[in-house]
Design a protein around this motif. Structure first.
Motif, short mmCIF file in Angstrom:
data_model
loop_
_atom_site.label_atom_id
_atom_site.label_comp_id
_atom_site.label_asym_id
_atom_site.label_seq_id
_atom_site.Cartn_x
_atom_site.Cartn_y
_atom_site.Cartn_z
N GLU A 21 31.09 125.97 -12.25
CA GLU A 21 30.46 127.29 -12.36
C GLU A 21 31.54 128.34 -12.18
O GLU A 21 32.30 128.28 -11.22
CB GLU A 21 29.38 127.39 -11.28
CG GLU A 21 28.79 128.77 -11.08
CD GLU A 21 28.11 129.33 -12.31
OE1 GLU A 21 27.06 128.80 -12.69
OE2 GLU A 21 28.65 130.28 -12.91
N ASP A 22 31.62 129.28 -13.11
CA ASP A 22 32.68 130.28 -13.03
C ASP A 22 32.31 131.51 -12.22
O ASP A 22 33.16 132.34 -11.93
CB ASP A 22 33.13 130.70 -14.44
CG ASP A 22 31.99 131.24 -15.27
OD1 ASP A 22 30.91 130.61 -15.27
OD2 ASP A 22 32.16 132.29 -15.90
N GLU A 23 31.04 131.63 -11.86
CA GLU A 23 30.65 132.76 -11.01
C GLU A 23 30.67 132.28 -9.55
O GLU A 23 29.82 131.49 -9.14
CB GLU A 23 29.26 133.26 -11.38
CG GLU A 23 29.22 133.96 -12.72
CD GLU A 23 27.81 134.28 -13.17
OE1 GLU A 23 27.14 135.03 -12.44
OE2 GLU A 23 27.40 133.78 -14.22
N ASP A 65 27.50 124.54 -15.53
CA ASP A 65 27.15 125.78 -16.24
C ASP A 65 27.67 125.64 -17.67
O ASP A 65 28.75 125.11 -17.90
CB ASP A 65 27.82 126.96 -15.53
CG ASP A 65 27.47 128.29 -16.17
OD1 ASP A 65 26.34 128.41 -16.68
OD2 ASP A 65 28.33 129.19 -16.16
N GLY A 67 28.14 128.28 -19.92
CA GLY A 67 29.02 129.39 -20.28
C GLY A 67 30.23 129.41 -19.37
O GLY A 67 30.17 129.91 -18.27
N LYS A 114 18.77 129.54 -15.64
CA LYS A 114 19.19 130.68 -14.79
C LYS A 114 18.28 131.89 -15.04
O LYS A 114 17.95 132.13 -16.19
CB LYS A 114 20.62 131.06 -15.11
CG LYS A 114 21.66 130.12 -14.57
CD LYS A 114 23.04 130.65 -14.98
CE LYS A 114 24.14 129.98 -14.19
NZ LYS A 114 25.46 130.54 -14.54
CA CA Z 1 29.05 131.14 -16.61
#
Ligand code: CA
Length: 244
Positions: A21-23, A65, A67, A114
């Motif tokens: 997950e990039d967040e 995730d 994205g 999400k």
């Molecule tokens: Ca993302």
């Protein structure tokens, strides 16, 4: 991130989950919930890191995730499936139905939309582990409520009544019932009946499901066994699992 704790209180090896997950806020939230549920958690912030850790740490499951920077989540699934069968739970944005379907068809095991409830994510992860335990000792006969599906003898009963299904209907029901709770896309179900069905159009699956429901559901307009997953496909209920 952080060290891996080797054992859980009951002596079984603690399961490791790789969260991709990039967040950072979401990654931390997911890690906290999964840790509280007794899992060891690793975090990867992009697709390349995800692949690296999937290879080096050999986690038991991946929460992914779609994205992501560097390497798209769908590419990660494709690449991971070249060397690992570990379950993958996809995180998708609301409205991204096509990504969800492609993700499942590339080898994702389930998805969460999400914004999601971390509790629901933990429940999905647990359900997948239960499913994989059950599949380690596969049973040819599946019981759920009043329904019994014998996937070897191709026989279905509801209560004492033997249900007369066509070959295609039987294959679809056996496919769904073999993995209660697992979401199957129409494309995957179409593959399951390959060689029996002549329809090339995925919507034909809906017609077969309707017929199966008419034969096995107490109230076909409110299905208990074969559940619709809107915009994606179908799943067989896992509601009766604890009774067995
Ligand atoms: Ca993302």
């Amino acid at each position: 991130m952080g060290g891996r704790v080797p054992t859980a209180a009951h002596g079984l090896a603690m399961r490791t989950i790789l969260v991709v997950e990039d967040e950072p806020k979401i990654a931390t939230l997911v890690r906290d919930y999964l840790s509280a549920a007794g899992f060891s958690v690793l975090i990867a912030g992009d697709g390349d890191d995800a692949l690296r850790q999937a290879k080096s740490a050999r986690p038991d499951l991946m929460v992914l995730d779609l994205g992501l920077p560097k390497r798209d989540g769908l590419d990660v699934i494709r690449d991971v499936r070249r060397f690992s069968e570990m379950p993958i739970v996809i995180l998708t944005a609301r409205g991204d139905e096509s990504d969800r379907i492609v993700g499942l068809e590339l080898g994702g095991d389930d998805y969460v939309v999400k914004p999601f409830s971390p509790k629901e994510l933990v429940a999905r992860v647990r359900a997948i582990f239960r499913r994989s335990e059950r599949n380690a000792a596969p049973s040819d006969v599946i019981h759920a409520g009043d329904i019994t599906v014998d996937t070897q003898r191709l026989r279905v009963t509801v209560g004492d009544r033997v249900v007369d299904l066509t070959a295609t209907e039987m294959q679809l029901l056996a496919k769904l019932a073999a993995e209660p709770g697992r979401v199957f896309t129409r494309g995957q179900l179409l593959d399951a009946v390959h060689g029996v069905a002549f329809e090339s159009y995925e919507r034909a699956i809906d017609g077969h499901i309707k017929n199966i429901r008419r034969k096995v559901e107490p109230d076909p307009s409110r299905p208990r066994y074969i559940l619709t997953v809107y915009g994606v496909g179908y799943r067989f209920t896992d509601q009766f699992r604890e009774q067995r």
